[in-house]
Design an enzyme around this catalytic site. Structure first.
Site, PDB file in Angstrom:
ATOM      1  N   HIS A   1       9.651  26.229 -18.630  1.00 48.64           N
ATOM      2  CA  HIS A   1      10.954  26.458 -17.984  1.00 48.64           C
ATOM      3  C   HIS A   1      12.053  26.458 -19.043  1.00 48.64           C
ATOM      4  O   HIS A   1      12.228  25.479 -19.782  1.00 48.64           O
ATOM      5  CB  HIS A   1      11.228  25.403 -16.907  1.00 48.64           C
TER       6      HIS A   1
ATOM      7  N   GLU B   1      14.868  23.573 -19.659  1.00 49.28           N
ATOM      8  CA  GLU B   1      14.459  22.173 -19.813  1.00 49.28           C
ATOM      9  C   GLU B   1      14.304  21.858 -21.298  1.00 49.28           C
ATOM     10  O   GLU B   1      13.217  21.626 -21.811  1.00 49.28           O
ATOM     11  CB  GLU B   1      13.178  21.944 -18.995  1.00 49.28           C
TER      12      GLU B   1
ATOM     13  N   ARG C   1      15.880  29.565 -15.733  1.00 44.76           N
ATOM     14  CA  ARG C   1      14.598  28.852 -15.622  1.00 44.76           C
ATOM     15  C   ARG C   1      13.398  29.729 -15.984  1.00 44.76           C
ATOM     16  O   ARG C   1      12.406  29.235 -16.544  1.00 44.76           O
ATOM     17  CB  ARG C   1      14.467  28.391 -14.160  1.00 44.76           C
TER      18      ARG C   1
ATOM     19  N   HIS D   1       8.037  19.093 -18.971  1.00 48.85           N
ATOM     20  CA  HIS D   1       9.149  19.653 -18.188  1.00 48.85           C
ATOM     21  C   HIS D   1      10.257  18.604 -18.141  1.00 48.85           C
ATOM     22  O   HIS D   1      10.115  17.498 -18.636  1.00 48.85           O
ATOM     23  CB  HIS D   1       8.693  19.956 -16.755  1.00 48.85           C
TER      24      HIS D   1
ATOM     25  N   GLU E   1       7.546  15.095 -16.371  1.00 50.97           N
ATOM     26  CA  GLU E   1       8.963  15.394 -16.156  1.00 50.97           C
ATOM     27  C   GLU E   1       9.768  14.362 -16.933  1.00 50.97           C
ATOM     28  O   GLU E   1       9.921  13.206 -16.522  1.00 50.97           O
ATOM     29  CB  GLU E   1       9.314  15.340 -14.664  1.00 50.97           C
TER      30      GLU E   1
HETATM   31  O1  0X9 Z   1       8.446  22.839  -9.811  1.00 50.49           O
HETATM   32  C1  0X9 Z   1       7.939  22.793 -10.944  1.00 50.49           C
HETATM   33  O2  0X9 Z   1       7.468  23.776 -11.511  1.00 50.49           O
HETATM   34  C2  0X9 Z   1       7.902  21.449 -11.690  1.00 50.49           C
HETATM   35  N1  0X9 Z   1       9.176  20.771 -11.586  1.00 50.49           N
HETATM   36  S1  0X9 Z   1      10.473  21.389 -12.395  1.00 50.49           S
HETATM   37  O3  0X9 Z   1      11.634  20.621 -12.013  1.00 50.49           O
HETATM   38  N2  0X9 Z   1      10.280  21.166 -13.974  1.00 50.49           N
HETATM   39  O4  0X9 Z   1      10.589  22.794 -12.102  1.00 50.49           O
HETATM   40  C3  0X9 Z   1       6.817  20.593 -11.080  1.00 50.49           C
HETATM   41  C4  0X9 Z   1       5.453  21.207 -11.164  1.00 50.49           C
HETATM   42  C5  0X9 Z   1       4.370  20.310 -10.622  1.00 50.49           C
HETATM   43  N3  0X9 Z   1       3.110  20.974 -10.554  1.00 50.49           N
HETATM   44  C6  0X9 Z   1       2.786  21.846  -9.555  1.00 50.49           C
HETATM   45  N4  0X9 Z   1       3.497  21.971  -8.476  1.00 50.49           N
HETATM   46  N5  0X9 Z   1       1.668  22.529  -9.696  1.00 50.49           N
HETATM   47 ZN    ZN Z   2      10.039  22.649 -15.271  1.00 46.81          ZN
END
Ligand code: 0X9
Ligand code: ZN
Length: 299
Positions: A64, A67, A118, A187, A262
């Site tokens: 992303h 980040e 993003r 992330h 995260e």
């Molecule tokens: O939503 C996401 O891609 C991740 N959070 S973020 O705030 N960095 O965008 C979490 C991803 C967790 N993993 C999956 N959902 N597979």
């Molecule tokens: Zn992310």
């Protein structure tokens, strides 16, 4: 020590990696695993002491674009492994593969045009460019928590692995899946140590070990400056979102343990004077994953 006390541009990262690989040529190798949509090389840094058939820890960052603390934390780990002789035991029996910035086009765009971008910067003819690389992996693709609208931040792409960046990661992980025992993807933000599944609230059958190693890592991390993380399944703790790299790494590539970390922040990054602190404490977690791999796969 951390390589940059600020959030560097991609070119600075490239220069740094090449200099490091020249200075520490017996342990650091830098190679490209493919090019981004706009043609930037995507680098893997291998830190290893030589020999073959060693198990490995894999870390990526910058899936992303906005980040920023994630690439900086990966660069800190590269720096810490390569330059601190006290860490040589960490690559004696275990290899490290670190991709400090998987989405360089998006990363540059957050520096030049829009801080909160993003996605990637691909353009398939829509008026809105970019795909959410973390919805683009081919496992349960587009089944939940992803958008089919190119203008949305969670756009999953026109098809699975439509992006050169996710293709590069896929191909590298598949080529090295025998060696790689732990997949870590950095992330931000929120201090979460997330394991699969990200697409269902069912837990994977290896949840007990994912949880145990994750808790060990979080504890080691907190021992540095007291930073607390919450450990658990992505869907249970956050939300269901399919097509993530973490689920694909475990379900399809067959990598034993997979986590999304995260890092701390808040829309989206710690101030530059905290980069080193986050780097240091997160490195303690990486050491726990390395120790798990070494204990399980060596002797
Ligand atoms: O939503 C996401 O891609 C991740 N959070 S973020 O705030 N960095 O965008 C979490 C991803 C967790 N993993 C999956 N959902 N597979
Ligand atoms: Zn992310």
């Amino acid at each position: 020590r951390t390589p940059f006390g600020y959030y560097p541009r991609y070119q600075e990262i490239e220069t740094y990696l090449h200099e490091l690989s020249e200075k520490y040529r017996n342990i650091v190798t830098v190679f490209s695993i493919g090019n981004s949509f706009e043609g930037r090389p995507i680098y893997v840094v291998k830190i290893a002491s030589g020999g073959s058939n060693k198990p490995a820890v894999f870390i990526d960052a910058g899936i992303h674009a906005r980040e920023w603390i994630a690439p900086s934390t990966a660069l800190h780990a590269i720096h810490e492994l390569a330059t601190n002789k006290n860490n040589s035991y960490l690559y004696e029996n275990v290899d490290w593969y670190i991709v400090p910035c998987l989405n360089p086009d998006g990363y540059e765009y957050t520096h030049t045009d829009y801080r909160f971008w993003r996605k990637t910067r691909s353009n398939s003819g829509s008026r809105c460019p970019g795909t959410d690389a973390n919805r683009n992996f081919d496992y349960k693709w587009m089944t939940i928590g992803a958008s089919s609208s190119p203008c949305e931040d969670t756009y999953a792409g026109p098809k699975p692995f439509s992006e050169p960046e996710t293709q590069a990661l896929r191909d590298f992980l598949l080529a090295n899946k025998q060696a790689i025992k732990v997949y870590l993807t950095l992330h931000s933000y929120g201090n979460w140590l997330l394991h699969p599944w990200g697409w269902t609230d069912k837990l994977p059958e290896n949840e007990p070990i994912l949880r145990k190693v994750g808790l060990d890592a979080a504890e080691a991390l907190s021992s540095k400056y007291g930073t607390r993380y919450t450990v658990g399944s992505s869907t249970v703790l956050l939300y269901a979102a399919a097509g993530g790299s973490d689920d694909w790494a475990m379900a399809v590539a067959g990598i034993e343990l997979s986590y999304t970390i995260e890092l701390p922040g808040g829309r989206f990054d710690p101030l530059p004077n905290n980069i080193a602190k986050v780097g240091h404490e997160t490195f303690e977690a990486f050491v726990v994953f390395q120790t798990y791999v070494e204990n399980k796969y060596i002797n």
